[in-house]
Design an enzyme around this catalytic site. Structure first.
Site: not given
Length: 219
Positions: A82, A12
């Site tokens: 994550e 990202h």
């Protein structure tokens, strides 16, 4: 011999915490304006590619990156979330080392460390309270590795059928996934530095899993 597909990885774009070197696991921060432009640039790197499947982390920073990169019709996979950093969430490595009094390293020492709840004052307001010292929190690198292996097991049939796959996720998760792809231990993800909005490629050489490209940005 059948031509196997490739797995492309997209980290990202920049957030305030990735910019400042703070561990950003489950805190769902938005992209910065620079991160938004990084995502658009990644879309230009990916332009013209067709994907049999596109899979994205559930967190907004990954989904925003996918949207700004021009990706549509993607699936969300919780296993692409994550690393859960537990008590070190929102803290930089330097801050954790200062608190603990030794050269802490997330790969070597993990996140289940006695960071005092008072350290939460140094974090952004949306980080939430710190956990009590000594209480197991967060994930081990092996926990992250198990999630990464699950993702690989789901995409590999598509790749072996000749389709390309795109995964949009996070720095540590994608580094661990790369280590797993290369049949290394999850901790070996420490060897793969990965910048925000970088594109990388996992592929095959005959039947062997290989790394075909790493940390690519628009030139």
């Amino acid at each position: 011999m059948t031509d196997f597909g490739r797995a492309l990885l997209l980290r990202h774009g920049q957030t305030a915490w990735s910019r400042d070197g703070r561990h950003t696991g489950r805190t769902d921060l938005p992209l910065t304006p620079e991160g938004e432009e990084q995502a658009r640039a990644a879309g230009r790197v990916l332009a013209g590619r067709e994907f049999a499947r596109c899979v994205v982390s559930p967190f907004a920073r990954a989904r925003s990156t996918a949207d700004l990169a021009g990706l549509t019709g993607y699936d969300v996979d919780p296993d692409l979330a994550e690393w859960d950093y537990g008590p070190v969430e929102g803290l930089s490595t330097a801050e954790v080392r200062d608190e603990l009094g030794y050269d802490w390293d997330i790969w070597a020492h993990g996140v289940d460390v006695p960071v005092a709840p008072g350290r939460a004052a140094s974090r952004a307001a949306d980080a939430g309270p710190g956990p009590a010292p000594g209480v197991p929190q967060g994930e081990t690198v092996e926990d992250v590795g198990r999630r990464a292996r699950a993702v690989v097991s789901r995409i590999e049939p598509v790749l072996r059928d000749g389709g390309d796959v795109l995964l949009v996720a996070h720095g540590h998760l994608l580094r661990v996934l790369t280590a797993v792809w290369l049949e290394q231990a999850p901790i070996d993800g420490s060897r793969f530095a990965l910048a925000t909005a970088a594109v990388s490629t996992l592929s095959y050489e005959r039947d062997r899993h290989v790394l075909a490209g790493w940390n690519i940005h628009e030139s």
